[in-house]
Design a protein around this motif. Structure first.
Motif, PDB file in Angstrom:
ATOM      1  N   TRP A   1       0.770  -1.384  -0.021  1.00  0.00           N
ATOM      2  CA  TRP A   1       0.012  -0.263  -0.061  1.00  0.00           C
ATOM      3  C   TRP A   1       1.015   1.288  -0.023  1.00  0.00           C
ATOM      4  O   TRP A   1       0.288   2.386  -0.305  1.00  0.00           O
TER       5      TRP A   1
ATOM      6  N   GLY B   1       2.107   5.867   3.038  1.00  0.00           N
ATOM      7  CA  GLY B   1       1.180   6.905   3.528  1.00  0.00           C
ATOM      8  C   GLY B   1      -0.187   6.427   3.495  1.00  0.00           C
ATOM      9  O   GLY B   1      -1.035   6.732   4.355  1.00  0.00           O
ATOM     10  N   THR B   2      -0.543   5.693   2.538  1.00  0.00           N
ATOM     11  CA  THR B   2      -1.733   4.984   2.664  1.00  0.00           C
ATOM     12  C   THR B   2      -2.032   3.922   3.850  1.00  0.00           C
ATOM     13  O   THR B   2      -3.182   4.058   4.448  1.00  0.00           O
TER      14      THR B   2
ATOM     15  N   LEU C   1      -0.461   4.447   6.785  1.00  0.00           N
ATOM     16  CA  LEU C   1      -0.686   5.141   7.910  1.00  0.00           C
ATOM     17  C   LEU C   1      -2.038   5.809   7.735  1.00  0.00           C
ATOM     18  O   LEU C   1      -2.722   6.222   9.090  1.00  0.00           O
ATOM     19  N   ASN C   2      -2.712   6.036   6.739  1.00  0.00           N
ATOM     20  CA  ASN C   2      -4.246   6.485   6.661  1.00  0.00           C
ATOM     21  C   ASN C   2      -5.142   5.582   7.024  1.00  0.00           C
ATOM     22  O   ASN C   2      -6.354   6.135   6.834  1.00  0.00           O
ATOM     23  N   ASN C   3      -4.855   4.518   7.271  1.00  0.00           N
ATOM     24  CA  ASN C   3      -5.682   3.403   7.677  1.00  0.00           C
ATOM     25  C   ASN C   3      -6.417   2.513   6.470  1.00  0.00           C
ATOM     26  O   ASN C   3      -5.858   1.476   6.502  1.00  0.00           O
ATOM     27  N   TYR C   4      -6.828   3.216   5.633  1.00  0.00           N
ATOM     28  CA  TYR C   4      -7.466   2.334   4.230  1.00  0.00           C
ATOM     29  C   TYR C   4      -7.025   3.067   3.189  1.00  0.00           C
ATOM     30  O   TYR C   4      -7.569   4.420   3.125  1.00  0.00           O
ATOM     31  N   PRO C   5      -6.980   2.613   1.909  1.00  0.00           N
ATOM     32  CA  PRO C   5      -7.103   3.403   0.765  1.00  0.00           C
ATOM     33  C   PRO C   5      -8.253   3.691   0.336  1.00  0.00           C
ATOM     34  O   PRO C   5      -9.206   3.119   0.943  1.00  0.00           O
ATOM     35  N   GLU C   6      -8.321   4.762  -0.503  1.00  0.00           N
ATOM     36  CA  GLU C   6      -9.449   5.275  -0.941  1.00  0.00           C
ATOM     37  C   GLU C   6     -10.344   4.282  -1.734  1.00  0.00           C
ATOM     38  O   GLU C   6      -9.827   3.155  -2.597  1.00  0.00           O
TER      39      GLU C   6
END
Length: 141
Positions: free
Chosen positions: A30, A33-34, A36-41
């Protein structure tokens, strides 16, 4: 008693650590960045491709999570029984050890994708839980 408790604790640690391989794979696939952002869009409909070994690692972890409650129940019961027969406790300690090493082998075999070994190794751990449980029942029942 100490051996039973030792392998109960080791099994708990194994359960906690088994998420590490697939989480590390997710981090690399992933990107930081993705990740650490929890889940991808668009997750989970548009999830980044997971490698086959990482998917197996995730299932090995989930399988351990599903099996641990039964192992915890029988080992706590084994630690609670009062028996003057040291051979019974030694037997339960042996099967607690078998459970741990079977689960360790199960994770390795599952993640590696080795054919024809996953189910037999799992059945060894399953049998260990049942044997401990039946030994406890023979004492209290």
């Amino acid at each position: 008693m100490d051996t039973i408790l030792f392998y109960l604790v080791l099994s708990g640690i194994l359960t906690v650590l088994l998420w590490t391989p697939y989480i590390a794979a997710r981090l690399f696939s992933w990107g930081v960045g993705t990740f650490l952002n929890n889940y991808p869009e668009g997750f989970p409909a548009k999830s980044p491709e997971q490698s086959l070994w990482a998917a197996r690692a995730q299932r090995a972890h989930l399988n351990m999570v599903e099996t641990m409650p039964a192992f915890v129940a029988v080992t706590v019961a084994a630690l609670s029984v009062n028996t003057p027969d040291a051979s019974v406790l030694a037997s339960m300690a042996f099967w607690a050890k078998v459970f741990f090493f079977a689960r360790l082998a199960h994770a390795a075999v599952y993640i590696a994708g080795l054919p024809y070994l996953r189910t037999p190794v799992y059945l060894v751990s399953w049998a260990a839980v049942l044997i401990i449980g039946f030994r406890v029942l023979a004492i209290v029942g």
